[in-house]
Design a protein around this motif. Structure first.
Motif, PDB file in Angstrom:
ATOM      1  N   ARG A  92       0.638  -1.496   0.116  1.00 51.09           N
ATOM      2  CA  ARG A  92       0.324  -0.124   0.242  1.00 51.09           C
ATOM      3  C   ARG A  92       0.889   1.075  -0.317  1.00 51.09           C
ATOM      4  N   TYR A 142     -17.066   6.255  14.249  1.00 48.46           N
ATOM      5  CA  TYR A 142     -14.790   5.894  14.924  1.00 48.46           C
ATOM      6  C   TYR A 142     -15.169   5.246  16.540  1.00 48.46           C
ATOM      7  N   ASN A 166      -5.238   5.011  18.138  1.00 52.00           N
ATOM      8  CA  ASN A 166      -5.065   5.298  16.236  1.00 52.00           C
ATOM      9  C   ASN A 166      -4.245   3.506  16.402  1.00 52.00           C
ATOM     10  N   GLU A 208      -6.375   0.687  14.022  1.00 50.51           N
ATOM     11  CA  GLU A 208      -5.778   0.070  12.796  1.00 50.51           C
ATOM     12  C   GLU A 208      -5.872  -1.044  12.651  1.00 50.51           C
ATOM     13  N   GLU A 227      -9.875  -1.588  11.029  1.00 53.05           N
ATOM     14  CA  GLU A 227      -9.189  -1.490   9.463  1.00 53.05           C
ATOM     15  C   GLU A 227      -9.791  -2.951   8.297  1.00 53.05           C
ATOM     16  N   TYR A 271     -14.294  11.066  13.548  1.00 53.66           N
ATOM     17  CA  TYR A 271     -13.043  11.154  14.498  1.00 53.66           C
ATOM     18  C   TYR A 271     -12.118  11.665  15.970  1.00 53.66           C
ATOM     19  N   GLU A 314     -13.190   8.922   7.088  1.00 56.45           N
ATOM     20  CA  GLU A 314     -12.219   7.811   5.947  1.00 56.45           C
ATOM     21  C   GLU A 314     -12.723   7.099   5.012  1.00 56.45           C
ATOM     22  N   VAL A 315     -12.744   7.462   3.974  1.00 59.19           N
ATOM     23  CA  VAL A 315     -12.779   6.048   3.195  1.00 59.19           C
ATOM     24  C   VAL A 315     -12.367   4.775   2.960  1.00 59.19           C
ATOM     25  N   PHE A 316     -13.262   3.523   3.004  1.00 61.74           N
ATOM     26  CA  PHE A 316     -12.418   2.293   2.915  1.00 61.74           C
ATOM     27  C   PHE A 316     -12.523   1.150   1.542  1.00 61.74           C
ATOM     28  N   GLU A 366      -7.429   2.861   3.534  1.00 61.40           N
ATOM     29  CA  GLU A 366      -8.029   3.872   3.489  1.00 61.40           C
ATOM     30  C   GLU A 366      -7.388   4.377   1.856  1.00 61.40           C
ATOM     31  N   ASN A 384      -9.708  10.715   2.750  1.00 60.44           N
ATOM     32  CA  ASN A 384      -9.423  11.758   4.015  1.00 60.44           C
ATOM     33  C   ASN A 384     -10.446  12.811   3.846  1.00 60.44           C
ATOM     34  N   ARG A 444      -3.743   3.962  -4.667  1.00 61.44           N
ATOM     35  CA  ARG A 444      -4.816   2.856  -4.163  1.00 61.44           C
ATOM     36  C   ARG A 444      -6.170   2.501  -4.890  1.00 61.44           C
TER      37      ARG A 444
END
Length: 430
Positions: free
Chosen positions: A195, A254, A292, A296, A300, A312, A334-336, A341, A344, A398
């Motif tokens: 990534r 979150y 955090n 993660e 995530e 957040y 954040e979009v996953f 991710e 942001n 990504r």
């Protein structure tokens, strides 16, 4: 030219360019003067061919050559014709061969180019203006990352390769440009992974009189549009799983996700440290960074998506505005997709006093991944008045990985970062 096939009075060879591949037919009777030179042709040679379009007896479309010109001689042996460059390390090092020798590689980068042109067209249609901001920064701000450091001889000062264009783009919002975007090359002195690459491409945009809800709308529309333009459908298969990028995307808090996966609240320091020990994380770091890290590690990978993780904790959002109904949280998402991710966004903090205080708190942590000094020039810009605004960053590399089904960020970078070969050592020997 790919591998030629000689039949005595006839010679056939596939000719490849960026538009595709077509068979060339060479006939002794049509090319009597040139014919002896055919013995000097090798796969990989660059040819210019003039001829008429026709077919072979088996019906294969063929250009029957009437004139042949050798444009460049390939003295390096090309890859085996059926498999291209099979070794990934070699593919990355010799992308100039990989692009024509390996099936489907060229298509990935054609699609990447199409993604960027689609993004530009969409944003211009929304009234955004494309701008360019500095790559050399006096303070490495706008994100959390270790910067690359360089030295400017004439000024006699160290500068940082940008880790994000955010603070300069928001200065333009102060200046009244209202809707701006930049497709920027950013640099972060971090490790390599599937990534991560030390230089990467991001889209960042800022819009006056907007908030993070408007940025969610932009993401949904942009992702869906790019998928349709590149793949002809909103669906994309990535790492063996099909994802549908059609809007809308669900929103998950979150703090709710943190509680579900860890059995404690995000601001319960003792509970967070206990959970970090269970996970084998380094619990010597600052408490909010540790929180955090726990998120993660536990949340995530479960975010199949596409999904927005929203709201957040403020301590890890130094540039985002607090939620009026809960000042512990910031208007950030954040979009996953596939646990990764892709973007942001914030409702941007525009209170200069609050911004100065948060910068000072960052500096006090002495974290090597945050700026070592307060960006007072940016604070001063806010003192002139920045309208309420929404900001968004999308990792282009990504995003292209997902749309093209590529496993690693290296597969969507023409020239990924590689360790140099020692001396005259070849890639095959390495």
């Amino acid at each position: 030219m790919l591998q030629p096939r000689d039949f005595g009075k006839l010679l056939f060879a596939p000719l490849l360019d960026r538009t595709g591949k077509i068979q060339i037919g060479f006939q002794r009777d049509e090319l009597a003067a040139w014919w002896p030179q055919r013995k000097m042709l090798d796969a990989g040679d660059l040819l210019g061919v003039t001829g008429r379009l026709g077919h072979t007896q088996k019906g294969e479309t063929t250009v029957w050559a009437s004139e042949v010109l050798l444009l460049a001689k390939a003295v390096a042996t090309p890859p085996e014709k059926w498999h291209g460059l099979a070794d990934k390390e070699l593919r990355y090092r010799r992308r100039y061969v990989d692009l024509w020798a390996s099936e489907g590689i060229r298509d990935v980068f054609v699609k990447r180019s199409k993604v960027l042109s689609t993004i530009r067209r969409f944003l211009e249609g929304e009234g955004y203006m494309e701008v360019e901001t500095p790559t050399l920064h006096p303070i490495a701000g706008g994100a959390t990352a270790r910067p690359f450091v360089t030295h400017h001889n004439a000024l006699g000062m160290d500068l940082f390769l940008r880790i994000a264009p955010e603070l300069y783009l928001k200065r333009l919002i102060v200046g009244g440009l209202e809707r701006v975007f930049e497709v920027s090359r950013n640099f972060r002195n971090e490790g390599l992974s599937a990534r991560h690459n030390p230089e990467f491409t991001m889209l960042e945009l800022y819009e006056a009189q907007a908030d993070y809800r408007r940025m969610m709308e932009i993401v949904e529309r942009l992702f869906e549009l790019c998928a349709r333009e590149v793949n002809g459908t909103t669906k994309a298969t990535f790492r063996g799983v099909e994802y549908d990028l059609a809007a809308p995307y669900p929103r998950r808090g979150y703090t709710d996700l943190f509680r579900e996966k860890n059995g404690c609240e995000f601001d319960d320091e003792a509970g967070v440290r206990r959970r970090a020990k269970e996970l084998g994380l380094d619990d010597s770091v600052e408490r909010w960074k540790l929180m955090n890290d726990v998120f993660e590690a536990t949340v995530e990978d479960s975010l199949s998506g596409p999904v927005f993780v929203v709201d957040y904790p403020v301590p890890i959002c130094p540039l985002a505005k607090k939620k009026p109904e809960d000042p512990r949280l910031a208007e950030r998402f954040e979009v996953f997709v596939a646990g990764m991710e892709l973007g942001n966004a914030f409702t941007e903090l525009n209170d200069p006093a609050d911004q100065a205080r948060r910068f000072e708190e960052q500096v006090a942590t002495k974290d090597p991944e945050v700026p070592g000094e307060v960006d007072w020039d940016y604070v001063q810009a806010l003192e002139y008045g920045m309208p309420p605004a929404g900001g968004l960053g999308i990792g282009i590399d990504r995003f292209v990985m997902v749309l093209t089904g590529q496993e690693s960020i290296r597969d969507v970078l023409l020239f990924p970062a590689m360790r140099p070969l020692a001396g005259t050592e070849s890639a095959e020997e390495a």
